[in-house]
Design a protein around this motif. Sequence first.
Motif, PDB file in Angstrom:
ATOM      1  N   ALA A 107       8.731  -1.655  -5.412  1.00 12.12           N
ATOM      2  CA  ALA A 107       8.014  -2.708  -4.678  1.00 12.12           C
ATOM      3  C   ALA A 107       7.486  -2.176  -3.351  1.00 12.12           C
ATOM      4  N   ILE A 108       8.299  -1.379  -2.651  1.00 15.16           N
ATOM      5  CA  ILE A 108       7.851  -0.780  -1.389  1.00 15.16           C
ATOM      6  C   ILE A 108       6.688   0.175  -1.647  1.00 15.16           C
ATOM      7  N   ALA A 109       6.801   0.971  -2.716  1.00 11.82           N
ATOM      8  CA  ALA A 109       5.719   1.894  -3.059  1.00 11.82           C
ATOM      9  C   ALA A 109       4.447   1.145  -3.429  1.00 11.82           C
ATOM     10  N   LEU A 110       4.600  -0.017  -4.055  1.00 12.74           N
ATOM     11  CA  LEU A 110       3.432  -0.810  -4.432  1.00 12.74           C
ATOM     12  C   LEU A 110       2.635  -1.264  -3.212  1.00 12.74           C
ATOM     13  N   VAL A 111       3.316  -1.549  -2.122  1.00 12.84           N
ATOM     14  CA  VAL A 111       2.627  -1.972  -0.904  1.00 12.84           C
ATOM     15  C   VAL A 111       1.694  -0.856  -0.422  1.00 12.84           C
ATOM     16  N   VAL A 112       2.185   0.375  -0.483  1.00  8.41           N
ATOM     17  CA  VAL A 112       1.347   1.515  -0.095  1.00  8.41           C
ATOM     18  C   VAL A 112       0.236   1.714  -1.114  1.00  8.41           C
ATOM     19  N   PHE A 113       0.573   1.613  -2.405  1.00  4.38           N
ATOM     20  CA  PHE A 113      -0.421   1.738  -3.471  1.00  4.38           C
ATOM     21  C   PHE A 113      -1.538   0.718  -3.289  1.00  4.38           C
ATOM     22  N   ALA A 114      -1.158  -0.484  -2.872  1.00  2.00           N
ATOM     23  CA  ALA A 114      -2.135  -1.563  -2.700  1.00  2.00           C
ATOM     24  C   ALA A 114      -2.864  -1.507  -1.370  1.00  2.00           C
ATOM     25  N   VAL A 115      -2.541  -0.518  -0.534  1.00  2.00           N
ATOM     26  CA  VAL A 115      -3.065  -0.404   0.832  1.00  2.00           C
ATOM     27  C   VAL A 115      -3.036  -1.764   1.531  1.00  2.00           C
ATOM     28  N   TRP A 116      -1.903  -2.456   1.386  1.00  2.00           N
ATOM     29  CA  TRP A 116      -1.611  -3.705   2.081  1.00  2.00           C
ATOM     30  C   TRP A 116      -2.590  -4.837   1.705  1.00  2.00           C
ATOM     31  N   LYS A 117      -3.039  -4.818   0.436  1.00  2.00           N
ATOM     32  CA  LYS A 117      -3.918  -5.874  -0.071  1.00  2.00           C
ATOM     33  C   LYS A 117      -3.237  -6.571  -1.254  1.00  2.00           C
ATOM     34  N   PRO A 118      -3.081  -7.900  -1.226  1.00  2.00           N
ATOM     35  CA  PRO A 118      -2.345  -8.622  -2.266  1.00  2.00           C
ATOM     36  C   PRO A 118      -2.887  -8.425  -3.680  1.00  2.00           C
ATOM     37  N   ALA A 119      -4.213  -8.424  -3.849  1.00  2.00           N
ATOM     38  CA  ALA A 119      -4.787  -8.310  -5.189  1.00  2.00           C
ATOM     39  C   ALA A 119      -4.432  -6.962  -5.822  1.00  2.00           C
ATOM     40  N   ARG A 120      -4.541  -5.902  -5.064  1.00  2.00           N
ATOM     41  CA  ARG A 120      -4.195  -4.578  -5.592  1.00  2.00           C
ATOM     42  C   ARG A 120      -2.713  -4.492  -5.886  1.00  2.00           C
ATOM     43  N   LEU A 121      -1.899  -5.152  -5.080  1.00  2.00           N
ATOM     44  CA  LEU A 121      -0.449  -5.132  -5.329  1.00  2.00           C
ATOM     45  C   LEU A 121      -0.115  -5.819  -6.647  1.00  2.00           C
ATOM     46  N   MET A 122      -0.763  -6.936  -6.922  1.00  2.00           N
ATOM     47  CA  MET A 122      -0.507  -7.647  -8.171  1.00  2.00           C
ATOM     48  C   MET A 122      -0.907  -6.797  -9.375  1.00  2.00           C
ATOM     49  N   ILE A 123      -2.056  -6.148  -9.289  1.00  2.00           N
ATOM     50  CA  ILE A 123      -2.486  -5.261 -10.368  1.00  2.00           C
ATOM     51  C   ILE A 123      -1.479  -4.129 -10.551  1.00  2.00           C
ATOM     52  N   GLY A 124      -1.037  -3.549  -9.435  1.00  2.00           N
ATOM     53  CA  GLY A 124      -0.057  -2.469  -9.509  1.00  2.00           C
ATOM     54  C   GLY A 124       1.253  -2.919 -10.116  1.00  2.00           C
ATOM     55  N   ALA A 125       1.689  -4.144  -9.795  1.00  2.00           N
ATOM     56  CA  ALA A 125       2.935  -4.663 -10.346  1.00  2.00           C
ATOM     57  C   ALA A 125       2.857  -4.764 -11.860  1.00  2.00           C
ATOM     58  N   TYR A 126       1.737  -5.219 -12.376  1.00  2.00           N
ATOM     59  CA  TYR A 126       1.585  -5.324 -13.828  1.00  2.00           C
ATOM     60  C   TYR A 126       1.432  -3.950 -14.480  1.00  2.00           C
ATOM     61  N   ILE A 140      -2.544   8.403  -3.919  1.00  2.00           N
ATOM     62  CA  ILE A 140      -2.971   7.547  -2.811  1.00  2.00           C
ATOM     63  C   ILE A 140      -2.905   8.293  -1.479  1.00  2.00           C
ATOM     64  N   SER A 141      -1.847   9.082  -1.298  1.00  2.00           N
ATOM     65  CA  SER A 141      -1.655   9.772  -0.020  1.00  2.00           C
ATOM     66  C   SER A 141      -2.736  10.809   0.250  1.00  2.00           C
ATOM     67  N   ARG A 142      -3.452  11.235  -0.783  1.00  2.00           N
ATOM     68  CA  ARG A 142      -4.522  12.209  -0.573  1.00  2.00           C
ATOM     69  C   ARG A 142      -5.740  11.578   0.105  1.00  2.00           C
ATOM     70  N   ASP A 143      -5.881  10.257  -0.061  1.00  2.00           N
ATOM     71  CA  ASP A 143      -7.005   9.569   0.575  1.00  2.00           C
ATOM     72  C   ASP A 143      -6.548   9.039   1.942  1.00  2.00           C
ATOM     73  N   LYS A 144      -6.486   9.917   2.909  1.00  2.00           N
ATOM     74  CA  LYS A 144      -5.954   9.563   4.221  1.00  2.00           C
ATOM     75  C   LYS A 144      -6.850   8.553   4.946  1.00  2.00           C
ATOM     76  N   LYS A 145      -8.144   8.622   4.707  1.00  2.00           N
ATOM     77  CA  LYS A 145      -9.054   7.692   5.374  1.00  2.00           C
ATOM     78  C   LYS A 145      -8.785   6.256   4.933  1.00  2.00           C
ATOM     79  N   LEU A 146      -8.549   6.055   3.624  1.00  2.00           N
ATOM     80  CA  LEU A 146      -8.260   4.719   3.109  1.00  2.00           C
ATOM     81  C   LEU A 146      -6.965   4.181   3.696  1.00  2.00           C
ATOM     82  N   LEU A 147      -5.943   5.032   3.800  1.00  2.00           N
ATOM     83  CA  LEU A 147      -4.666   4.600   4.359  1.00  2.00           C
ATOM     84  C   LEU A 147      -4.798   4.249   5.839  1.00  2.00           C
TER      85      LEU A 147
END
Length: 305
Positions: A226-245, A284-291
């Motif tokens: 779940a913590i990793a999903l927050v980073v994966f989603a770059v703190w956006k709820p929609a991306r987090l939901m997709i990542g969870a599924y 995700i960590s490779r895209d430092k600008k997005l983070l």
Amino acid sequence: MIDLVPILAGTLAAGTPLIFAGMGELVVERTGVINLGVEGMMLIGAIAGFAFCASTGLGPAAGLIAGAIAGMAAALIFAILALSLAANQAACGLALTIFGVGLSAFVGQHFVSNSLEGLKALDIPVLSEIPFIGPILFHQNYVVYLSILTFFVIWWVLAKTKLGLLLKAVGESPESAHAMGYPVLLIRYGAVLFGGAMAGIGGAFLSTVYTPLWVENMVAGRGWIAIALVVFAVWKPARLMIGAYLFGGVTILQFHAQALGLDLPVELLASLPYLATILVLVVISRDKKLLQMNLPASLGKSFIP
């Protein structure tokens, strides 16, 4: 032909605890606080929900409420240490996880042989009879629909309301928010307690609905995912939901691997969700600008008024 219906239907259920815990942690991190104790709060919520249902005979709804209260109580410990006393947030979160693992194992030893009735799936009239889509989307238990509703509420609050802007302001610059007269610590307390309640609900879902029995350490790393999903989603709820599924689907695939003709060791299949987590974080960590564009500026930094 591969029957995708049970796989996709199982994906929704498997992603539900990740949505609850991940959305709660996302709100917490939006205010500039990082709580690494999600795993511990989920375990505390899981044993609290199961113990309450097993002791009182009440249904899963009561267990979810008990799990939420227990999760909030655990989060309050973190909040006192990390916010009021300005202790290191990462260390406090790790300590909370260790505490949750030990406490749940101690309390749960009296409930190992117990099981609950569980929760039946709802058959939504007409919609559940739609070929392919019906059994997947409209034949789930109500907690799955509650997680989807939770996503929409959190997305709306963060994107469309003054409260969402205030949470973001506190996460970006607590000093500026404090100078404008906003109670930064009180806002962060509210976010942390909300995150604890969500993690507790996610844990209680596992023990009272998903697998209605108690097994020591049954959260099995979902808090860390779940913590990793927050980073994966770059703190956006929609991306987090997709990542969870997505992670829920990987979890379900390990149970259908033999039917799919995959001759892989059981140990490798069991590790697939965690391998996927590492792979996604590396990408995700490779895209430092997005983070950097989405990372709350004060994340992990203590604030003393």
